[in-house]
Structure formats: structure tokens, C-alpha cells
Design an enzyme around this catalytic site. Structure first.
Site, short mmCIF file in Angstrom:
data_model
loop_
_atom_site.label_atom_id
_atom_site.label_comp_id
_atom_site.label_asym_id
_atom_site.label_seq_id
_atom_site.Cartn_x
_atom_site.Cartn_y
_atom_site.Cartn_z
N ARG A 171 0.84 -1.22 0.00
CA ARG A 171 0.00 0.00 0.00
C ARG A 171 0.86 1.26 0.00
NH1 ARG A 171 -3.19 -3.66 -0.34
NH2 ARG A 171 -5.32 -3.61 0.42
N SER A 205 -10.56 -0.41 3.55
CA SER A 205 -9.72 -0.57 4.74
C SER A 205 -9.27 0.81 5.23
CB SER A 205 -8.46 -1.36 4.42
OG SER A 205 -8.79 -2.64 3.94
N GLU A 259 -4.55 3.84 6.39
CA GLU A 259 -4.34 3.62 4.96
C GLU A 259 -4.95 4.79 4.18
OE1 GLU A 259 -5.37 -0.31 3.04
OE2 GLU A 259 -6.41 1.02 1.65
N1 EPU Z 1 -10.57 -10.60 10.74
C1 EPU Z 1 -11.15 -10.42 11.97
N2 EPU Z 1 -12.25 -9.61 12.07
C2 EPU Z 1 -12.79 -8.99 11.00
C3 EPU Z 1 -12.21 -9.18 9.73
C4 EPU Z 1 -11.09 -9.98 9.62
O1 EPU Z 1 -10.70 -10.96 12.97
O2 EPU Z 1 -13.75 -8.24 11.17
C5 EPU Z 1 -9.35 -11.40 10.64
C6 EPU Z 1 -9.58 -12.80 10.14
O3 EPU Z 1 -8.77 -13.66 10.88
C7 EPU Z 1 -9.12 -12.77 8.71
C8 EPU Z 1 -8.02 -11.74 8.77
O4 EPU Z 1 -8.45 -10.78 9.75
O5 EPU Z 1 -8.63 -13.99 8.32
C9 EPU Z 1 -7.79 -11.03 7.45
O6 EPU Z 1 -8.99 -10.50 6.96
P1 EPU Z 1 -9.30 -10.37 5.41
O7 EPU Z 1 -8.92 -11.61 4.72
O8 EPU Z 1 -10.68 -9.88 5.30
O9 EPU Z 1 -8.28 -9.29 4.87
P2 EPU Z 1 -7.76 -7.98 5.54
O10 EPU Z 1 -6.38 -8.17 5.99
O11 EPU Z 1 -8.73 -7.52 6.53
C10 EPU Z 1 -6.79 -7.00 3.28
C11 EPU Z 1 -6.82 -5.69 2.58
C12 EPU Z 1 -8.13 -5.51 1.82
C13 EPU Z 1 -8.25 -6.63 0.83
C14 EPU Z 1 -8.19 -7.96 1.59
C15 EPU Z 1 -8.21 -9.13 0.66
C16 EPU Z 1 -5.40 -4.22 3.85
C17 EPU Z 1 -5.34 -3.06 4.79
N3 EPU Z 1 -6.63 -4.62 3.52
O12 EPU Z 1 -7.81 -6.97 4.26
O13 EPU Z 1 -8.06 -4.28 1.11
O14 EPU Z 1 -9.43 -6.53 0.08
O15 EPU Z 1 -6.98 -8.04 2.36
O16 EPU Z 1 -6.98 -9.21 0.01
O17 EPU Z 1 -4.38 -4.71 3.43
C18 EPU Z 1 -8.67 -1.98 1.02
O18 EPU Z 1 -7.47 -1.73 0.94
O19 EPU Z 1 -9.54 -1.07 1.02
C19 EPU Z 1 -9.09 -3.37 1.17
C20 EPU Z 1 -10.37 -3.70 1.36
#
Ligand code: EPU
Length: 336
Positions: free
Chosen positions: A164, A236, A332
């Protein structure tokens, strides 16, 4: 060149958080020439650049010049048996570009379906999702320098892409405006990426093609992420933090189930969503500012939240995450 500057308009339609602040002077430009003319005619104004307005939290009126990039167009520069090189104007909507790629069976951006915002903003934060980052298809971009209107080309190696992150968020912040991006896309057989949790699951029983991957991504995103047309948000709000290995081991003692991903440089990436969720913030709400109930990483505006209320909530979360986990969460989203 005669340009149509507007005065004292609300920026509400131009940011996906739906925050209602005032712009003293505003112009939508539809070409690089118009952009350069607008800069030349306003040499001493502070500038606010808006693309899709999807990574921006406005906390106050803006009394400089707001420029909205609205240039359009996609041009195939090269077409060979392995793929195409395509130049896309900064003002094109990102998801529309992804849909165009899917229709033409050009691969590389299918995992990045449904990301809000415009093409010109994509390199700035090296957008990424479901195991793919923009930098994997990026060749170059064209920029206009704010101080002198000079047009330059930045190749991938110049952009200092990271998670990012890019040079446009750091050394060149506020120095230049992206006007177009050149991508290299594949023709079949494509290099399909199903590595991300959830994608493989959705693909069970389906043929492995880029259209089905995009469909899986669209389904996953729609299940978890609020549609900014319905409820204001910026995706995010926080970056996923990287922490040193020893700090991770201490946390793992306390929270054996803590999700984590190895990262380069020996650090460990922790999902910010998990940290926020563990503190009980999912669905938390102060007036119209809240934490989304399905994804703790996303802050939302239920209607008439002020930018400052969203920012206060974000800072409260930062403080609590620091107190409880000793981890500094970074925004972000860009804050004005
Ligand atoms: N989780 C929780 N609670 C929640 C959501 C997630 O505990 O409410 C935990 C779960 O264990 C899950 C882990 O967090 O396995 C990761 O969650 P997720 O796979 O939804 O991905 P993320 O890390 O939350 C990132 C990006 C997203 C992108 C997704 C999919 C960042 C800051 N965010 O989210 O990007 O779509 O991976 O690749 O890196 C964006 O930048 O606007 C965005 C949505």
C-alpha cells in the site's frame, strides 16, 4: 484556455465516505492540457486532488483549489500473442477497467475486481487484494509536476512500490499528479492466482479462468465490505501492521489463535481487523461514525458523520490497539 471553475461547492458527491465539506474553488479537468492550464492559472493555491475519492477522509472545508481528474480513454499500445500493453487515462473508473479486461480476456487484474476508485489512484497506494498487487501489471505512469507543469514518465523501478505504498505517497507527495497508467496484461493461458484464503473455496467446481476468479472476488467483497453507494466508507481504514518476530511470539503466548502471515524482512503481518475485532469494536458506533459490523477494518459513515468524528473514532482505535497490543496502527486512508 477557458476553464470552468466552480466556487463554494459541496464535496459530498466526490468522496465515498460521503462527508459534506465545502471547496472554495473546484474544477473537473478532462485532459492533461486542461490540468496544466488549471495549475498555471492558480500558481499559489493549495491543491486537493480527487480521483474516485475512495481513499480520502475530509475533516474540514478546503479553501484552496480542488481538482477532479476526469480524463478518459484506453489505448492499446502493443498487441502480441502473449498479451497487450494498454494505456489507461487516470480518470477511468478502476472496476470498469477490470470489467473491460475480463470482456477481452486480458489477465492480471481479475483479483483486483471491485476495488473502488480511479485508475490514476491505483499506483499511489499500490492497490492490492486477494494475493495480487497493482505492481504486478504496472509498466509506467505519466505525471504532471505541480510546480512547473512538466510531463514525466515513471517506470516501475522508479515508483518504489511497497505494501500500500509508493514514491507518490512519500518523496513525491504533493509534487505531481498522475494522468495515465500503462499496464501489461496477459492473453490466455493466464497465470491465475487462487492463493488467497477464500478464493480457492469459491472456485470449487468452477473452471479456472479469470472471469470466475473475478466473480469469486466480487462475491467475497460484496459479502464483507459495505457498498459506498449505500453506506459511506473508504475500504480498509488502517494498514495491516508489520511487527518484529519476538513481539509476535509474545502475543502468540497470550493469544494462541492470533492470525498472522510471514512477510519479507523477517517481520510478521497481523490483520488489523483481528486486533480491532478482538477489542470488541465490530459494529461499534458513535453518532453516525462506526466500525462496520462485518469487517472491523472498515470505518463507516451512517449518514451525517463529520470527518472529524470518523477521525476521532480512528484515533480511539489506534490508542486502544497500542494500549492492548503495543502495536501502532497506521491509517491507509489519506486525511485532509
Ligand atoms: N478478521 C477479523 N475480524 C474482521 C475481519 C477480519 O478478525 O472483522 C481477521 C480474520 O482472521 C481474517 C483476517 O483478519 O482472516 C484477514 O482479513 P481479510 O482476509 O478480510 O483481509 P484484511 O487483511 O482484513 C486485506 C486488505 C483488503 C483486501 C483484503 C483481501 C489491507 C489493509 N486490507 O484486508 O483491502 O481486500 O486483504 O486481500 O491490506 C482496502 O485496501 O480497502 C481493502 C479492502
Amino acid at each position: 484556455m477557458v476553464l470552468n471553475f466552480l466556487e463554494n461547492i459541496s464535496l459530498r458527491p466526490y468522496n465515498t465516505f460521503g462527508i459534506d465539506v465545502n471547496a472554495k474553488k473546484f474544477i473537473a479537468v478532462s485532459s492533461t492540457d486542461e490540468l496544466i492550464a488549471a495549475l498555471n492559472q492558480n500558481p499559489s493555491e493549495n491543491l486537493l486532488l480527487i480521483g474516485g475519492g475512495s481513499n480520502l477522509l475530509l475533516t474540514k472545508d478546503f479553501d484552496g483549489l480542488t481538482i477532479k481528474m476526469e480524463n478518459r480513454g484506453m489505448e492499446i499500445l502493443e498487441d502480441d500473442p502473449k498479451g497487450v500493453t494498454v494505456k489507461v487515462a487516470a480518470g477511468e473508473n478502476w472496476h470498469d477497467f477490470v470489467l473491460w479486461c475480463l470482456e477481452n480476456d486480458y489477465g492480471g487484474v481479475e483479483n483486483l475486481a471491485l476495488i473502488p476508485g480511479n485508475v490514476g489512484a491505483a499506483p499511489i497506494q499500490n492497490i492490492g487484494a486477494y494475493g495480487v498487487e497493482l505492481q504486478s501489471v504496472f509498466l509506467s505512469c505519466e505525471t504532471v509536476s505541480i510546480p512547473d507543469g512538466k510531463v514525466s514518465t515513471f517506470y516501475k523501478a522508479d515508483c518504489e512500490f511497497g505494501y500500500r505504498n509508493s514514491i507518490f505517497k512519500n518523496a513525491l507527495k504533493g509534487e505531481c499528479i498522475l494522468t495515465s497508467v500503462v499496464f501489461r496484461l496477459t492473453k490466455a493461458p493466464h497465470n491465475i492466482n487462487t492463493s488467497y484464503r477464500g478464493i480457492g473455496e469459491k472456485m470449487k467446481g468452477k473452471s479456472l479462468n479469470i472471469q470466475n476468479i473475478a466473480q469469486a472476488v466480487i462475491e467475497i467483497r460484496s459479502e464483507k465490505l459495505p457498498d459506498p453507494k449505500v453506506i459511506g466508507n473508504s475500504g480498509s481504514f488502517f494498514k495491516n501492521p508489520l511487527i518484529p518476530q519476538n513481539q509476535f511470539l509474545e502475543l502468540k503466548n497470550q493469544y494462541p489463535l492470533i492470525p498472522h502471515y510471514p512477510d519479507s524482512e523477517g517481520k510478521v503481518k497481523i490483520p488489523a481487523a483481528w486486533l480491532i475485532d478482538t477489542l470488541g469494536y465490530k459494529g461499534y458506533r458513535v453518532n453516525d461514525a462506526g466500525v462496520h459490523q462485518n469487517q472491523a477494518l472498515v470505518l463507516v459513515n451512517y449518514g451525517s458523520a463529520k470527518g472529524a468524528e470518523i477521525k476521532n473514532l480512528a484515533q480511539e482505535i489506534q490508542l486502544k490497539v497500542m494500549e492492548n497490543f503495543g502495536i501502532a496502527l497506521e491509517f491507509e486512508v489519506n486525511i485532509l
